[in-house]
Design a protein around this motif. Structure first.
Motif, PDB file in Angstrom:
ATOM      1  N   ARG A  98       0.784  -1.184   0.060  1.00 49.09           N
ATOM      2  CA  ARG A  98      -0.145   0.115   0.203  1.00 49.09           C
ATOM      3  C   ARG A  98       0.946   1.345   0.157  1.00 49.09           C
ATOM      4  O   ARG A  98       1.792   1.517   0.828  1.00 49.09           O
ATOM      5  N   GLN A  99       0.680   1.982  -0.881  1.00 53.28           N
ATOM      6  CA  GLN A  99       1.641   3.221  -1.240  1.00 53.28           C
ATOM      7  C   GLN A  99       0.634   4.427  -0.306  1.00 53.28           C
ATOM      8  O   GLN A  99      -0.167   4.455  -0.040  1.00 53.28           O
ATOM      9  N   LYS A 100       1.634   5.519  -0.227  1.00 54.73           N
ATOM     10  CA  LYS A 100       1.347   6.828   0.113  1.00 54.73           C
ATOM     11  C   LYS A 100       0.009   7.055  -0.246  1.00 54.73           C
ATOM     12  O   LYS A 100      -0.213   6.933  -1.748  1.00 54.73           O
ATOM     13  N   PRO A 101      -1.213   7.472   0.455  1.00 61.60           N
ATOM     14  CA  PRO A 101      -1.247   8.050   1.593  1.00 61.60           C
ATOM     15  C   PRO A 101      -1.144   7.058   2.902  1.00 61.60           C
ATOM     16  O   PRO A 101      -1.271   7.509   4.142  1.00 61.60           O
ATOM     17  N   ASP A 102      -1.134   5.781   2.569  1.00 63.64           N
ATOM     18  CA  ASP A 102      -1.229   4.743   3.670  1.00 63.64           C
ATOM     19  C   ASP A 102       0.042   4.739   4.411  1.00 63.64           C
ATOM     20  O   ASP A 102       1.186   5.061   3.870  1.00 63.64           O
ATOM     21  N   PRO A 103       0.087   4.599   5.753  1.00 62.18           N
ATOM     22  CA  PRO A 103       1.275   4.515   6.463  1.00 62.18           C
ATOM     23  C   PRO A 103       2.371   3.544   6.166  1.00 62.18           C
ATOM     24  O   PRO A 103       3.561   3.713   6.847  1.00 62.18           O
ATOM     25  N   GLU A 104       2.143   2.427   5.424  1.00 64.16           N
ATOM     26  CA  GLU A 104       3.193   1.255   5.173  1.00 64.16           C
ATOM     27  C   GLU A 104       4.401   1.856   4.836  1.00 64.16           C
ATOM     28  O   GLU A 104       5.348   1.355   5.530  1.00 64.16           O
ATOM     29  N   PRO A 105       4.371   2.604   3.769  1.00 60.46           N
ATOM     30  CA  PRO A 105       5.820   3.100   3.516  1.00 60.46           C
ATOM     31  C   PRO A 105       6.617   3.570   4.495  1.00 60.46           C
ATOM     32  O   PRO A 105       8.033   3.058   4.525  1.00 60.46           O
ATOM     33  N   TYR A 106       6.402   4.372   5.312  1.00 55.77           N
ATOM     34  CA  TYR A 106       6.894   4.976   6.555  1.00 55.77           C
ATOM     35  C   TYR A 106       7.374   4.069   7.497  1.00 55.77           C
ATOM     36  O   TYR A 106       8.605   3.862   8.194  1.00 55.77           O
ATOM     37  N   LEU A 107       6.292   3.222   7.716  1.00 56.36           N
ATOM     38  CA  LEU A 107       6.361   2.275   8.979  1.00 56.36           C
ATOM     39  C   LEU A 107       7.358   1.134   8.536  1.00 56.36           C
ATOM     40  O   LEU A 107       8.229   0.570   9.234  1.00 56.36           O
ATOM     41  N   THR A 108       7.426   0.810   7.171  1.00 58.21           N
ATOM     42  CA  THR A 108       8.366  -0.093   6.845  1.00 58.21           C
ATOM     43  C   THR A 108       9.902   0.480   6.642  1.00 58.21           C
ATOM     44  O   THR A 108      10.774  -0.342   7.362  1.00 58.21           O
ATOM     45  N   ALA A 109      10.065   1.696   6.426  1.00 57.42           N
ATOM     46  CA  ALA A 109      11.594   2.275   6.426  1.00 57.42           C
ATOM     47  C   ALA A 109      11.844   2.342   8.006  1.00 57.42           C
ATOM     48  O   ALA A 109      12.952   1.840   8.381  1.00 57.42           O
ATOM     49  N   ALA A 110      11.158   2.524   8.907  1.00 64.38           N
ATOM     50  CA  ALA A 110      11.314   2.650  10.198  1.00 64.38           C
ATOM     51  C   ALA A 110      11.815   1.590  10.719  1.00 64.38           C
ATOM     52  O   ALA A 110      12.803   1.341  11.602  1.00 64.38           O
ATOM     53  N   LEU A 161      12.938  -0.926   9.006  1.00 69.56           N
ATOM     54  CA  LEU A 161      14.246  -1.664   8.491  1.00 69.56           C
ATOM     55  C   LEU A 161      15.509  -0.952   9.253  1.00 69.56           C
ATOM     56  O   LEU A 161      16.444  -1.507   9.363  1.00 69.56           O
ATOM     57  N   LEU A 162      15.119   0.330   9.790  1.00 70.13           N
ATOM     58  CA  LEU A 162      16.241   1.211  10.481  1.00 70.13           C
ATOM     59  C   LEU A 162      16.121   0.893  11.805  1.00 70.13           C
ATOM     60  O   LEU A 162      17.182   0.978  12.349  1.00 70.13           O
ATOM     61  N   GLY A 163      15.255   0.044  12.213  1.00 72.07           N
ATOM     62  CA  GLY A 163      15.123  -0.443  13.570  1.00 72.07           C
ATOM     63  C   GLY A 163      15.184   0.853  14.624  1.00 72.07           C
ATOM     64  O   GLY A 163      15.320   0.953  15.845  1.00 72.07           O
ATOM     65  N   VAL A 164      14.286   1.748  13.936  1.00 76.27           N
ATOM     66  CA  VAL A 164      14.081   2.959  14.881  1.00 76.27           C
ATOM     67  C   VAL A 164      12.316   3.087  15.105  1.00 76.27           C
ATOM     68  O   VAL A 164      11.762   3.093  14.314  1.00 76.27           O
ATOM     69  N   PRO A 165      12.129   3.289  16.167  1.00 78.03           N
ATOM     70  CA  PRO A 165      10.564   3.546  16.446  1.00 78.03           C
ATOM     71  C   PRO A 165      10.115   4.769  15.699  1.00 78.03           C
ATOM     72  O   PRO A 165      10.667   5.742  15.542  1.00 78.03           O
ATOM     73  N   ILE A 166       8.910   4.444  14.875  1.00 79.21           N
ATOM     74  CA  ILE A 166       8.347   5.612  14.195  1.00 79.21           C
ATOM     75  C   ILE A 166       8.178   6.901  14.932  1.00 79.21           C
ATOM     76  O   ILE A 166       8.520   7.859  14.244  1.00 79.21           O
ATOM     77  N   ALA A 217       1.477   7.444  10.025  1.00 81.78           N
ATOM     78  CA  ALA A 217       2.537   6.572  10.811  1.00 81.78           C
ATOM     79  C   ALA A 217       2.683   6.880  11.933  1.00 81.78           C
ATOM     80  O   ALA A 217       3.319   5.835  12.936  1.00 81.78           O
ATOM     81  N   GLY A 218       2.493   8.057  12.498  1.00 80.04           N
ATOM     82  CA  GLY A 218       2.814   8.434  13.761  1.00 80.04           C
ATOM     83  C   GLY A 218       4.308   9.102  13.701  1.00 80.04           C
ATOM     84  O   GLY A 218       4.805   9.116  14.953  1.00 80.04           O
ATOM     85  N   ALA A 219       4.655   9.625  12.627  1.00 81.65           N
ATOM     86  CA  ALA A 219       6.099  10.362  12.577  1.00 81.65           C
ATOM     87  C   ALA A 219       6.094  11.582  13.097  1.00 81.65           C
ATOM     88  O   ALA A 219       4.882  12.326  13.249  1.00 81.65           O
ATOM     89  N   ILE A 220       7.096  12.318  13.320  1.00 80.67           N
ATOM     90  CA  ILE A 220       7.328  13.530  13.409  1.00 80.67           C
ATOM     91  C   ILE A 220       7.350  14.108  12.042  1.00 80.67           C
ATOM     92  O   ILE A 220       8.296  13.670  11.224  1.00 80.67           O
ATOM     93  N   VAL A 221       6.716  15.182  11.541  1.00 82.13           N
ATOM     94  CA  VAL A 221       6.649  15.523  10.354  1.00 82.13           C
ATOM     95  C   VAL A 221       7.093  17.036  10.026  1.00 82.13           C
ATOM     96  O   VAL A 221       6.480  18.000  10.666  1.00 82.13           O
ATOM     97  N   LEU A 222       7.959  17.254   9.215  1.00 83.51           N
ATOM     98  CA  LEU A 222       8.511  18.369   8.560  1.00 83.51           C
ATOM     99  C   LEU A 222       7.870  18.396   7.134  1.00 83.51           C
ATOM    100  O   LEU A 222       8.272  17.870   6.215  1.00 83.51           O
TER     101      LEU A 222
END
Length: 211
Positions: free
Chosen positions: A135-147, A149-154, A173-178
């Motif tokens: 599922r691509q943006k605007p679904d949260p999956e891309p950013y949750l996947t990246a976090a 893989l990095l091993g960092v809480p979203i 996804a629950g990230a801090i957004v700029l």
């Protein structure tokens, strides 16, 4: 740090615009400015649905159009991409500080690899492309996947985005957004930090967003 690509790090949206205009001409039509803007930051299926609707050709062959469009964009990307203001300096500063970094794009891997010749593959620990998630943006999956893989809480990740679709994905996804608007104005969104450009944004500023 999770970076969007098109319109955020590089000024590639205008190249997508050239390719879409060329595809419309090939189809015997003309793409409207409003339809083009509506496509910014969206997945290929959504963009092609908007394209067909705008041209009044609902039965156009999806796979054939996508293949032609991808080849055209690849040709345009091959000549190199222009950085967005402040993007290269910020990316290099983030890497120099040792911050784990991911590129999260709706663009497919083939085109992202071409863009990485400008961006520098060494500047990213992880690259998540549009054809690598269910599922691509605007679904949260891309950013949750990246976090993941990095091993960092979203919730500890700062996402930099330019489009409504991308901002929506990062927020969900629950990230801090700029948010740094490029071609499309962004509606006010609670909790989203907005800058007119990445010029002057540094590691200290990003760290302040997490406090």
């Amino acid at each position: 740090m999770l970076f969007d690509m098109d319109g955020t790090l590089v000024d590639s949206e205008k190249l997508w615009g050239v390719a879409l205009d060329d595809l419309a001409a090939r189809a015997g039509g003309r793409l409207s400015a409003s339809a083009r803007l509506a496509m910014v930051g969206t997945s290929m299926p959504i963009s092609m649905a908007l394209f067909r609707d705008d041209l009044g050709q609902p039965d156009r062959p999806y796979a054939e159009d996508v293949a032609w469009l991808t080849d055209r964009v690849a040709d345009l990307f091959a000549d190199g991409l222009e950085w967005r203001p402040g993007a290269r300096e910020l990316l290099h500063a983030v890497r120099a500080a040792g911050v784990p970094t991911a590129l999260v794009t709706s663009t497919e891997r083939r085109l992202a690899e071409l863009a990485l010749k400008t961006l520098g593959a060494e500047n990213f620990d992880v690259v998540v492309c549009g054809d690598e998630v269910a599922r691509q943006k605007p679904d949260p999956e891309p950013y949750l996947t990246a976090a993941g893989l990095l091993g960092v809480p979203i919730g500890e990740c700062v996402v930099i985005e330019d489009s409504p679709s991308g901002v929506g994905s990062a927020v969900a996804a629950g990230a801090i957004v700029l948010a740094v608007p490029s071609d499309v104005a962004l509606p006010p969104t609670a909790g989203v930090h907005v800058r007119s450009s990445l010029g002057g944004v540094d590691v200290a500023f990003l760290a302040s967003l997490r406090s």
